[in-house]
Design a protein around this motif. Structure first.
Motif, PDB file in Angstrom:
ATOM      1  N   GLU A  15       0.953  -1.125  -0.036  1.00 36.02           N
ATOM      2  CA  GLU A  15      -0.088   0.135   0.095  1.00 36.02           C
ATOM      3  C   GLU A  15       0.842   1.276  -0.036  1.00 36.02           C
ATOM      4  OE1 GLU A  15      -2.807  -0.562   3.056  1.00 36.02           O
ATOM      5  OE2 GLU A  15      -3.680   1.404   3.043  1.00 36.02           O
ATOM      6  N   THR A  16       2.039   1.427   0.653  1.00 38.94           N
ATOM      7  CA  THR A  16       2.679   2.405   0.933  1.00 38.94           C
ATOM      8  C   THR A  16       3.374   2.821  -0.377  1.00 38.94           C
ATOM      9  OG1 THR A  16       3.307   1.589   3.087  1.00 38.94           O
ATOM     10  CG2 THR A  16       4.567   3.523   2.311  1.00 38.94           C
ATOM     11  N   ARG A  41       0.615   4.050  -2.642  1.00 39.53           N
ATOM     12  CA  ARG A  41       0.028   5.381  -2.425  1.00 39.53           C
ATOM     13  C   ARG A  41       0.958   6.387  -2.890  1.00 39.53           C
ATOM     14  NH1 ARG A  41       0.463   8.496   1.821  1.00 39.53           N
ATOM     15  NH2 ARG A  41       1.546   6.725   2.927  1.00 39.53           N
ATOM     16  N   SER A  79       1.051   7.051  -6.330  1.00 43.75           N
ATOM     17  CA  SER A  79      -0.354   7.901  -6.947  1.00 43.75           C
ATOM     18  C   SER A  79      -0.368   9.314  -6.327  1.00 43.75           C
ATOM     19  CB  SER A  79      -1.541   6.933  -6.136  1.00 43.75           C
ATOM     20  OG  SER A  79      -1.676   5.772  -6.777  1.00 43.75           O
ATOM     21  N   GLU A  80       0.089   9.373  -5.089  1.00 47.02           N
ATOM     22  CA  GLU A  80       0.478  10.835  -4.825  1.00 47.02           C
ATOM     23  C   GLU A  80       1.026  11.555  -5.803  1.00 47.02           C
ATOM     24  OE1 GLU A  80       0.748  10.598  -0.197  1.00 47.02           O
ATOM     25  OE2 GLU A  80       2.364  12.220  -0.997  1.00 47.02           O
ATOM     26  N   LEU A 101      -6.687   2.588  -4.332  1.00 52.26           N
ATOM     27  CA  LEU A 101      -6.125   3.553  -3.342  1.00 52.26           C
ATOM     28  C   LEU A 101      -7.274   3.317  -2.018  1.00 52.26           C
ATOM     29  CD1 LEU A 101      -4.924   6.721  -4.970  1.00 52.26           C
ATOM     30  CD2 LEU A 101      -3.885   5.210  -3.784  1.00 52.26           C
TER      31      LEU A 101
END
Ligand SMILES: [Zn+2]
Lengths: 141, 318
Positions: free
Chosen positions: B33-34, B37, B40-41, B51
Motif C-alpha cells: 500500500e505504501t 500510495r 499515486s500521490e 487507493l
C-alpha cells in the motif's frame, strides 16, 4: 455503488475525445516520479548528470510517462476498467518548466474492449509520447 | 567499417539474441500500500481501484489492485545503480555497440501487456532477455540497430501478470552531443515573426499598437489589403490609411490540424474575413468551436497579444 462512474462499451464510440489536460512538468514531478518508480538513474535526479548528456535539466523517466498515460485513460474510463496494454512511442524529453498537454481519442471499440490513442505533447519540443492504451470496460449491468 | 568488418560485428551482436539479462528475480518488496500510495500521490493518480480499500471491497474486483503501470517498478534495482550496475548481457551488448562507434542511444518504444491484475501481498518476479536485434538501419538520428528486450513478469503463483517490450536504437551519432548548461534556458517558442519590409512595415507597426489599418489610395480612395505600393484601380502610388472597426463576416474558413507548429495553438481556425470597410482579411477565429462556424457569420476583431512577442488581430463570433 459509489460516486465513481465507469463507462461501459455502450457509452463509447470511435472518435470520442477524452477531456484534455495540461500537466506542469516541475522538478518535483520529474525527480519524485523517478523516485516513486524506483528509477535511480542519475539523469532523472541530478541536473549535472543530465547536462553531461546534453540536456539542460533532469528529464522525466519512462515509467512516470507510462503512469501518466494510464492515469489519463482511466481518469476517463472510471475505476472498473481493466488496463490490457499500453503501447507507447517515445519522443522529446519532458524537462522542468515545460507543460505537457495530454489529448486522447477512442480509435477502436471491439465488444467491451476500447483502444484509446493518447498524445502527450510538451509546449517546447513537441511530442513527448504517443501511443495506445487498451482498456476492457465492465459489462453493462 | 568495410563489408567484412560489418559482417564480423553483426555476428558479434546477433549472438546476443536470446541472452538472459536478468534471470527470474523476485522483487525486493511485495506489492504494498505504501509504495502504491506514494506513486499515486506523485503522479496525481486518484483511482480508488488502487487507493480506496472500502470502495474496492464493494467493486466488482472485491479488493484493490496494484496500478498496472507499476509492474516494472517492483523489481527495480535500488539506489545502488547511482554507483553503477553489475555487468549483464545488455550492458555487454551496449558496450559492444559503443566500441564500434554506435555510441548514440535512444529508447524508442515501450509496450506493456497486462494479463493478470496484481494486488497487495503479491510478489512480482522479472525475467529479461534480449529478444531481437534489427538489421542495420538508416534513421534520422544516424545509422544503427534497434534491439529489443522482453521482460516477463510472474507472480508467486507462477502466473504471468504481464510482459514488457522495450526497443532501443543504438546509432552512430552525426555529432557528439555537447554538454548543456544552465544558460541553455528553455525558450517557449513564439509565433513566426511577421516579415516587415519597405511596403508593409507600417502596417505591422500599427498592429503592435493595437490598430488594424487599411491602405487607401489618395487619388481614387480605393481601399486595398494586404499592403502594396500601387493602387490596382488607378496605378497611383500615393496612399494613406484608415483604421478598421474590425467588424466583419466569415467568407471562408479552415482548421489547420497537421502539422502542429511550435508556438501556435493546436488546431487553429484560419478564416478569410470580409471587413465592413470592404477589404478581405486573413486571421484566426478564436473563442468558438470549428463545428459551430458557418459562412456569413458575423465576427468582431480585436488586436491581442498572442504570445510574448506577438500582437495579432483575432476574430470572435459576435
Ligand atoms: Zn487609386
Amino acid at each position: 455503488m459509489s460516486e465513481y462512474k465507469t463507462l461501459t462499451a455502450a457509452d463509447v464510440s470511435v472518435g470520442d475525445k477524452l477531456q484534455s489536460t495540461d500537466i506542469d512538468i516541475s522538478t518535483g514531478l520529474v525527480v519524485c516520479g523517478a523516485l516513486a518508480t524506483r528509477d535511480f538513474e542519475p539523469v532523472h535526479h541530478s541536473k549535472a548528470e543530465a547536462q553531461a548528456v546534453g540536456l539542460p535539466d533532469v528529464f522525466m523517466n519512462i515509467l512516470t510517462s507510462q503512469g501518466l498515460m494510464t492515469r489519463f485513460a482511466t481518469d476517463w474510463s472510471g475505476p472498473e476498467a481493466t488496463v490490457n496494454s499500453i503501447d507507447l512511442k517515445l519522443g522529446a524529453p519532458n524537462i522542468p518548466g515545460m507543460v505537457m498537454a495530454m489529448t486522447g481519442e477512442v480509435t477502436a471499440v471491439n465488444g467491451d474492449t476500447v483502444d484509446i490513442n493518447i498524445l502527450g505533447e510538451n509546449n517546447i519540443w513537441g511530442m513527448h509520447m504517443q501511443g495506445t492504451v487498451q482498456l476492457t470496460l465492465p459489462k453493462e449491468l | 567499417m568495410n563489408e567484412q568488418e560489418q559482417k564480423a560485428f553483426e555476428d558479434e551482436i546477433y549472438a546476443f539474441v536470446g541472452k538472459v539479462v536478468y534471470p527470474t528475480t523476485p522483487a525486493p518488496d511485495d506489492i504494498n500500500e505504501t509504495m502504491i500510495r506514494q506513486w499515486s500521490e506523485i503522479l496525481g493518480e486518484t483511482n480508488p481501484a488502487y487507493l480506496d480499500a472500502d470502495w474496492a471491497a464493494n467493486s466488482s474486483r472485491g479488493h484493490t489492485i496494484s496500478p498496472p503501470a507499476m509492474m516494472y517498478v517492483w523489481g527495480q534495482e535500488g539506489f545502488q545503480v547511482t554507483k553503477g550496475r553489475a555487468p549483464n548481457a545488455m550492458s555487454t551488448l551496449v558496450e559492444t555497440f559503443n566500441r564500434h562507434g554506435f555510441t548514440g542511444v535512444l529508447g524508442t518504444n515501450v509496450k506493456q501487456d497486462y494479463m493478470k491484475e496484481s494486488c497487495i501481498g503479491d510478489n512480482i518476479s522479472v525475467h529479461m532477455v534480449i529478444d531481437n536485434i534489427s538489421e542495420r538501419k538508416t534513421t534520422a538520428r544516424g545509422t544503427g540497430y534497434f534491439f529489443e528486450t522482453l521482460s516477463t513478469f510472474t507472480d508467486q503463483h507462477d502466473d504471468v501478470v504481464g510482459t514488457q517490450r522495450f526497443k532501443v536504437l543504438k546509432f552512430i551519432p552525426q555529432e557528439q552531443p555537447a554538454a548543456a548548461s544552465d544558460t541553455d534556458a528553455l525558450a517557449v517558442p513564439t509565433r513566426i515573426p511577421s516579415p516587415r519590409g519597405h511596403d508593409n512595415k507600417w502596417w505591422w507597426d500599427a498592429c503592435d499598437e493595437g490598430k488594424v489599418l487599411i491602405q487607401r489610395c489618395k487619388s481614387c480612395h480605393t481601399l486595398r489589403h494586404p499592403p502594396r505600393p500601387m493602387c490596382g484601380e488607378c496605378q497611383s502610388m500615393e496612399w494613406d490609411s484608415i483604421e478598421s472597426t474590425l467588424d466583419g463576416e466569415v467568407m471562408s474558413y479552415t482548421c489547420l490540424r497537421h502539422p502542429v507548429i511550435p508556438g501556435y495553438p493546436k488546431d487553429p481556425i484560419c478564416a478569410v474575413i470580409k471587413l465592413a470597410e470592404g477589404t478581405h482579411f486573413v486571421a484566426n477565429l478564436v473563442g468558438c468551436e470549428y463545428e459551430d462556424l458557418r459562412i456569413g457569420m458575423k465576427v468582431k476583431g480585436k488586436v491581442e497579444q498572442v504570445d510574448e512577442k506577438t500582437m495579432l488581430p483575432q476574430f470572435y463570433p459576435v
